[in-house]
Design a protein around this motif. Structure first.
Motif, PDB file in Angstrom:
ATOM      1  N   ASN A 501      42.813  22.538  62.059  1.00 36.07           N
ATOM      2  CA  ASN A 501      43.680  21.478  61.520  1.00 36.07           C
ATOM      3  C   ASN A 501      42.798  20.436  60.844  1.00 36.07           C
ATOM      4  OD1 ASN A 501      45.979  19.993  60.970  1.00 36.07           O
ATOM      5  ND2 ASN A 501      46.002  18.981  62.958  1.00 36.07           N
ATOM      6  N   ALA A 502      42.408  20.707  59.618  1.00 35.59           N
ATOM      7  CA  ALA A 502      41.410  19.884  58.935  1.00 35.59           C
ATOM      8  C   ALA A 502      41.932  18.474  58.701  1.00 35.59           C
ATOM      9  CB  ALA A 502      41.024  20.530  57.614  1.00 35.59           C
ATOM     10  N   GLN A 503      41.064  17.503  58.964  1.00 39.04           N
ATOM     11  CA  GLN A 503      41.356  16.096  58.717  1.00 39.04           C
ATOM     12  C   GLN A 503      40.248  15.511  57.839  1.00 39.04           C
ATOM     13  OE1 GLN A 503      44.244  14.708  59.812  1.00 39.04           O
ATOM     14  NE2 GLN A 503      44.732  16.730  60.681  1.00 39.04           N
ATOM     15  N   ALA A 504      40.468  14.269  57.383  1.00 37.88           N
ATOM     16  CA  ALA A 504      39.493  13.639  56.490  1.00 37.88           C
ATOM     17  C   ALA A 504      38.114  13.539  57.153  1.00 37.88           C
ATOM     18  CB  ALA A 504      40.001  12.258  56.073  1.00 37.88           C
ATOM     19  N   LYS A 530      41.442  17.403  51.223  1.00 40.61           N
ATOM     20  CA  LYS A 530      42.285  16.739  50.230  1.00 40.61           C
ATOM     21  C   LYS A 530      43.669  16.423  50.815  1.00 40.61           C
ATOM     22  CE  LYS A 530      39.155  17.423  46.999  1.00 40.61           C
ATOM     23  NZ  LYS A 530      38.423  16.317  46.362  1.00 40.61           N
ATOM     24  N   GLU A 531      44.299  15.437  50.202  1.00 39.56           N
ATOM     25  CA  GLU A 531      45.659  15.076  50.605  1.00 39.56           C
ATOM     26  C   GLU A 531      46.649  16.137  50.120  1.00 39.56           C
ATOM     27  OE1 GLU A 531      46.881  12.493  52.505  1.00 39.56           O
ATOM     28  OE2 GLU A 531      44.729  12.347  52.953  1.00 39.56           O
ATOM     29  N   PRO A 532      47.655  16.423  50.918  1.00 41.92           N
ATOM     30  CA  PRO A 532      48.611  17.478  50.525  1.00 41.92           C
ATOM     31  C   PRO A 532      49.513  17.030  49.381  1.00 41.92           C
ATOM     32  CG  PRO A 532      49.332  16.418  52.547  1.00 41.92           C
ATOM     33  CD  PRO A 532      47.967  15.853  52.233  1.00 41.92           C
ATOM     34  N   THR A 533      49.990  17.989  48.664  1.00 44.69           N
ATOM     35  CA  THR A 533      50.979  17.754  47.602  1.00 44.69           C
ATOM     36  C   THR A 533      52.363  17.722  48.245  1.00 44.69           C
ATOM     37  OG1 THR A 533      49.581  18.893  46.001  1.00 44.69           O
ATOM     38  CG2 THR A 533      51.927  18.634  45.445  1.00 44.69           C
TER      39      THR A 533
END
Length: 1179
Positions: A501-504, A530-533
């Motif tokens: 669960n990748a985070q910044a 990256k931030e999700p679309t």
């Protein structure tokens, strides 16, 4: 022991199988051949093209290729039509000089190098065939209506089998339904035939996919006859047609046309598609349904097709075996057929084909070839294409059925092993090599690779490594403080590091290290999260009328470092190439919407890493199409049944149908609403009237609006009859005092029920013994009776009559003859004065017979004669108050106080007013007076002013005096204490003394009578200062004492100047002298001519005093204690008046620093220069 050995093998297989999946030998290292591409086992070729049989392989060194054909070596070098592609084993046969069928057969490819030999599967090469239908004469088919019919297709045998379909001579597909359909073998079935099935171009077509050709059967002519047609045509058709001579078939229970019997059997291979069909005949057409006797139909894989006549099951498994039952039903009965399905299986892998093994000397390994099938398949092993039992012995190798075990393998044991699993339904052949290498680790993943992932998604960071022995992978992040081998990281067997669960915070630089006994290798990669679309505003479901525009919005948020691309789809396909579709950055606009635009629209926002999508349906609606096929049934004298066929509702359900009619006999061209029915019905029972020529039409209503009217029905005429009803609204009234007008609402043409409509009018006076008078009136709406007594009651009847007779007996209505003016006035008229503005009038009612009409009410005429005040003249304007109904009293509001009034009372009816009663008078008492006519302020002074006023316009009694109230008002509009002053009635002014200076006052003045005080007149004024100040200045300036004082001051200044000059000549010191001594230049500086001051001490122009003013030696003006200072009147504090009234001071003051400095310099004595200035100014 055997069991323990097999368990160990199983564990070893499980472990090494997983390890093997991670190995991909780099091509720069020695390795046996691996087949990478080959043609399918069953290879059908196009005879018009060259034959290409694929065989590609990799290995180091690069392998060489050879072929076998039908089990023997195929020498490609000796055949001029055959060649091999360079660096490949692909076989190419040039058929330009030979026929392709010469090269049909079974081929197998072999790829070998010094480390081993790999072989391909057996490739059976056959050319495709698309033969023509055999020439035949097809007899015309004549059948009676209602029987079943089968049209055979019987296509020629082709390779592969053709796709079959039925069309007409215009290449249009023949319509199919639950009554008419095509079977799996291509035959065309009719459960029962109708006359509409007659045609002469039933054609079966066969499309051969490989050759892209279509063959057609000879057309079949079918003629369907009813009983009459059979009798008429039997002779003509008997000699040259197949004639079914039985009579048209009637209703019957279903029976199956295919399959035959009560049960059948079917076998299907595992993984294939199972198709079962049941086609039944019967009348009415049977419905087909399917069940599985031993369980449920497989969910998601089973589907009913061809109007439920075919049951299809995809990807068949052993669980699909069993009994299936199809049932055909109609209203007369049912029929059943059971199909017993058995599932067999060609060999199939259980855990996949064997995998290549890369082993270091001394390691152990396993090759597993585990498969299943029905019946159970056999397993055979070969090494480098040679049966393993005939291969060189290897002490490290042991074969155990479907497993080969390698123990303490040594260099030189590299080889390719073939596993062949077969049963009666097919075979599986797989190559797997064993490569013995000693190789230090290397990482195959590119260095400094950047991996990007969307937040909250799984991140996989590759570290593809190779080495022999197999290297161990270790991961680090950043400073390598610790290995990444626990939560939240997952290390896969192939070296890939997973972040679930990748985070910044997971962004950064990662290092993977590969180690084995021969060395270490490390590689660096990066991870960017990256931030999700996300779609923030999804498109909404739209219902749009045809021809209007529609806009779908799709607002998106995405990572700013990723390049987004917006795509719109319609029904999962591309948007139509139409200029009406306009795509913007966050919306889709469709102009002039048509019905073809209906569907599901999806906006997809794509980035290089992710996407988001949202869909919305567009429903295009329009007014419904008009109904059609209007038909009149169940025809009766007063009713008829109307049926119709609804039109297309255009995606908006029909809410109701409106039925209209036209009466061409009475109102041609005019359509009238008759009734409405719900939108779910298509029939209406219509109630009709006699003697009408009806034409009907129907309109449909949906959510958009009404359709156009349907085409009208045929004319339906009803017979005449006597009227069913009489005129309504019968009433009697008079227009003159001696007549009676009888009126009614005439019947419409629809109500007349027949020709010759007229009316029988009857009346009689409402009195005992009165007889009816009867007259016949043509089609009219009133009749006038003359010579009647005034306002007498009558009973009335009006009956409708036509040529078929009279209507029902009419009810009795009531009326009266005409009115006349009343002949009497109200009596006993009296008045009660309630107060100064209100009086109540009473009277006795006028007898009914003297009113001579309908009593409408009473009117009171009243007028003010004059005020009781002696100065007011008479008034003669009349006022009228009307009191509707039978009143005996009324109020007279709004009267003037202290006045004399006259009044009378009259009764009135519908004709007019009666005579007036005797006029009477009354007086109103005194009331409060009105406000004073005016209030003005005169002679404002410092502490006094005068108020003047005029008496009220409306005295409303005798004025007894005035009351004056006043109070001060400050700058915030707050009111001070109230002072009150009583004034005599004859006063019209008053002077107020001892008021506050410069203060605003508010005044209230009202007049009084004995009743009380009236409303006040108001005024405001301010006590004035300007005149007082001006008079004092004039007085002081003209006084003799003031002149003498000024002269004395001038003389004193002159004496002082003389003394100063004398002292200077004697060398005496004074402030100017001290300043001169302080200067380095001893020369005396001369006085300036223009202002008589010394240059060193002169002020600039901005600080000069005004002429006639005096400035103290310290440069400031002290405030005097005089009360006459302008500061007290708000005029400013810079200037002052001296005691004699002269102005001393400056308009422009000096700065504080300048004032202080000058004050210190002149602290001892006044400057003679200033004194001289003052003297010059005075003179």
């Amino acid at each position: 022991m055997e069991r323990k050995w097999r368990l160990s093998i199983s564990l070893l297989v499980h472990f090494l199988g997983h390890v093997a999946t991670a190995l991909e030998v780099p091509l720069d290292l020695p390795q046996p051949p691996t087949i990478t591409n080959q043609s399918p086992k069953d290879y059908i070729i196009d005879p018009r093209e060259n034959i290409v049989i694929h065989c590609d392989a990799k290995g180091t060194p690069h392998p060489s290729f050879s072929w076998t054909r039908n089990g023997t070596h195929f020498d490609t070098d000796k055949d001029p039509n055959v060649s091999l592609k360079p660096e490949s084993g692909t076989l190419v046969v040039d058929i330009s000089r030979v026929k392709a069928e010469q090269y049909e057969g079974t081929y197998q490819c072999t790829a070998r190098n010094i480390h081993g030999t790999a072989i391909s599967s057996n490739i059976v090469v056959r050319q495709s065939r698309s033969p023509l239908w055999s020439k035949e004469k097809i007899q015309d088919i004549v059948v009676p209506e209602g029987v079943s019919l089968v049209l055979p297709c019987e296509p020629p045998t082709g390779l592969p089998p053709p796709i079959l379909f039925w069309m007409d001579s215009n290449f249009q597909k023949l319509p199919q339904s639950k009554r008419v359909s095509q079977s799996l073998n291509g035959d065309f079935y009719f459960s029962n035939v109708l006359q509409e099935d007659s045609r002469n171009d039933y054609i079966c077509y066969a499309r051969f996919t490989h050759t892209q050709t279509i063959q057609q059967k000879q057309p079949i002519k079918v003629k369907v006859l009813n009983m009459d047609a059979i009798n008429d045509t039997v002779a003509a058709l008997y000699n040259d047609t197949d004639l079914f001579s039985e009579a048209p078939a009637g209703a019957r229970e279903p029976t199956f046309l295919v399959p035959s019997g009560s049960s059948s059997f079917k076998t299907v291979l595992r993984g294939h598609t199972l198709e079962m069909e049941c086609i039944a005949e019967g009348l009415p057409t049977p419905e087909i349904s399917w069940t599985k006797v031993s369980g449920d139909l497989p969910s998601g894989r089973a589907s009913e097709m061809n109007y439920n006549k075919t049951l299809r099951i995809l990807d068949v498994s052993e669980s699909d075996a069993g009994e299936y039952r199809c049932t055909a039903r109609n209203e007369l009965g049912s029929a059943r057929h059971s199909i017993h399905v058995s599932v067999t299986a060609a060999p199939y892998w259980i855990r996949g084909a064997p995998r290549n093994l890369v082993l270091a000397p001394g390691e152990n390994g396993v090759l597993t070839c585990r498969a299943s099938g029905t019946p159970k398949p056999t397993v055979t092993w070969t090494m480098n294409g040679v049966p393993i039992e005939n291969s060189p012995k290897d002490p490290s190798r042991r074969v155990e059925d479907d497993t080969i075990i390698f123990t303490d393998i040594q260099s030189g044991s590299s080889a390719v092993y073939q596993c062949n699993i077969s049963n009666v339904h097919g075979y599986l052949l797989s190559n797997a090599f064993v490569n013995v290498l000693s190789e230090p680790p290397r990482v195959l993943t590119p260095s400094n690779q950047v991996n990007q992932v969307i937040r909250n998604h799984r991140a996989l960071i590759d570290c593809s490594a190779f080495g022999s022995p197999i290297p161990v992978i270790t991961w680090f992040k950043g400073s390598r403080a610790s290995t990444l081998d626990g939560d939240p990281y997952i290390l896969h067997e192939n070296g890939t590091l997973e972040v679930p669960n990748a985070q910044a915070r997971d962004s950064g630089r990662y290092t993977c290290v590969a180690r084995n006994t021969l060395g270490t290798y490390e590689n660096h990669v990066s991870l960017e999260v990256k931030e999700p679309t996300r779609i923030l505003k999804q498109p909404d479901y739209k219902v749009i009328q045809r021809g209007r525009p529609v806009v779908f919005e799709c607002k998106v948020k995405h990572d700013p470092t990723l390049l987004p691309t917006m795509t719109w789809l319609k029904d999962k396909g591309e948007l139509p190439d139409d200029e009406r579709f306009i795509v913007d950055s966050d919306s889709l606009t469709i102009n002039d919407v048509t019905e073809n635009d209906a569907g599901v629209y999806t906006c997809i926002m794509n980035t290089t890493l992710d996407h988001d999508s949202a869909s919305a349906r567009l429903t295009v609606v329009e007014r419904p199409d008009p109904p059609s096929d209007l038909e009149l049934t169940d025809q009766k004298k007063r009713s008829v049944q109307l049926t119709w066929t609804p039109g297309n509702d255009h995606n908006s359900p029909i809410q109701k149908f409106l039925i209209q009619y036209e009466d061409s006999l009475h109102h041609r061209g005019h359509w009238h609403n008759l009734t409405e029915v719900p939108g779910t019905k298509t029939t209406a029972h219509l109630k009709l009237s006699p003697y009408v020529h009806y034409t009907f039409r129907v309109l449909a209503l949906n959510g958009v609006g009404f359709s156009h009217p349907s085409y009208h029905s045929r004319v339906y005429k009803t017979d005449g009859a006597a009227p069913d009803e009489n005129p309504t609204g019968v009433q009697g009234f008079g227009t003159e005092h001696n007549n009676l007008v009888i009126s009614w609402k005439p019947l419409t043409g629809l109500q007349a029920n027949g020709p010759g409509l007229h009316y029988k009018v009857m009346w009689r006076q409402k009195a005992p013994g009165s007889d009816w008078t009867v007259v016949t009136v043509a089609n009219n709406s009133k009749f006038v009776v003359s010579g009647t007594p005034t306002f007498s009651p009558y009973e009335l009847k009006v009956q409708a009559v036509n040529d078929y007779g009279p209507g029902p007996d009419p009810p009795i209505a009531h009326g009266r003859s005409g009115e006349d003016l009343p002949i009497a006035a109200p009596e006993n008229v009296r008045v009660n004065v309630l107060n100064s503005t209100l009086a109540e009038v009473h009277w006795d009612p006028v007898p009914f017979d003297l009113i001579r009409g309908h009593l409408k009410g009473y009117k009171v005429y009243y007028w003010r004669k004059h005020s009781l005040h002696k100065h007011n003249p008479d008034h003669m304007e009349q006022d009228i108050l009307t009191f509707s109904g039978n009143h005996t009293r009324g109020m007279l509001p709004g009267l003037h106080p202290f006045s004399l009034y006259s009044f009378n009372v009259r009764v009135f009816n519908g004709k007019g007013e009666g005579p007036a009663s005797h006029s009477q008078q009354f007086k109103t008492p005194q009331g409060v007076p009105g406000p004073p006519t005016s209030l003005i302020v005169t002679n404002p002074n410092l502490d006094s002013l005068t108020l003047e006023w005029r008496p009220p316009h409306d005295h409303n009694g005798h004025i007894t005096g005035y009351t004056l109230k006043y109070q001060p008002v400050n700058n915030s509009n707050d009111l001070g204490p109230v002072e009150e002053l009583a004034l005599a009635a004859n006063e019209t002014s008053v002077t107020l003394l001892n008021l506050k200076y410069s203060t605003r006052y508010k005044f209230y003045l009202n007049a009084k009578t004995v009743t009380g005080a009236g409303p006040a007149a108001t005024q405001e004024a301010i006590t004035s200062l300007d005149e007082a100040v001006a008079s004092r200045q004039v007085d002081i300036a003209t006084q003799g004492w003031f002149i003498g004082l000024m002269c004395a001051i001038a003389l004193l200044i002159l004496i002082l100047l003389i003394i100063c000059f004398i002292q200077r000549n004697k060398g005496g010191k004074y402030p100017v002298k001290e300043k001169e001594d302080a200067h380095t230049d001893p020369e005396f500086q001369p006085m300036k001519d223009d202002d008589c001051t010394f240059g060193e001490y002169s002020d600039n122009e901005d600080h000069k005093p005004l002429k006639g003013s005096r400035t103290p030696s310290n440069g400031t003006v002290k405030r005097e204690d005089s009360d006459d200072s302008l500061v007290d009147y708000g005029e400013g504090g810079d200037g002052q008046f001296n005691e004699d009234g002269s102005f001393i001071g400056q308009y422009s003051g000096k700065s504080a620093s300048r004032d202080t400095a000058e004050g210190h310099e002149s602290s001892e004595a006044p400057s003679p220069v200033n004194a001289m200035n003052s003297l010059n100014s005075f003179v």
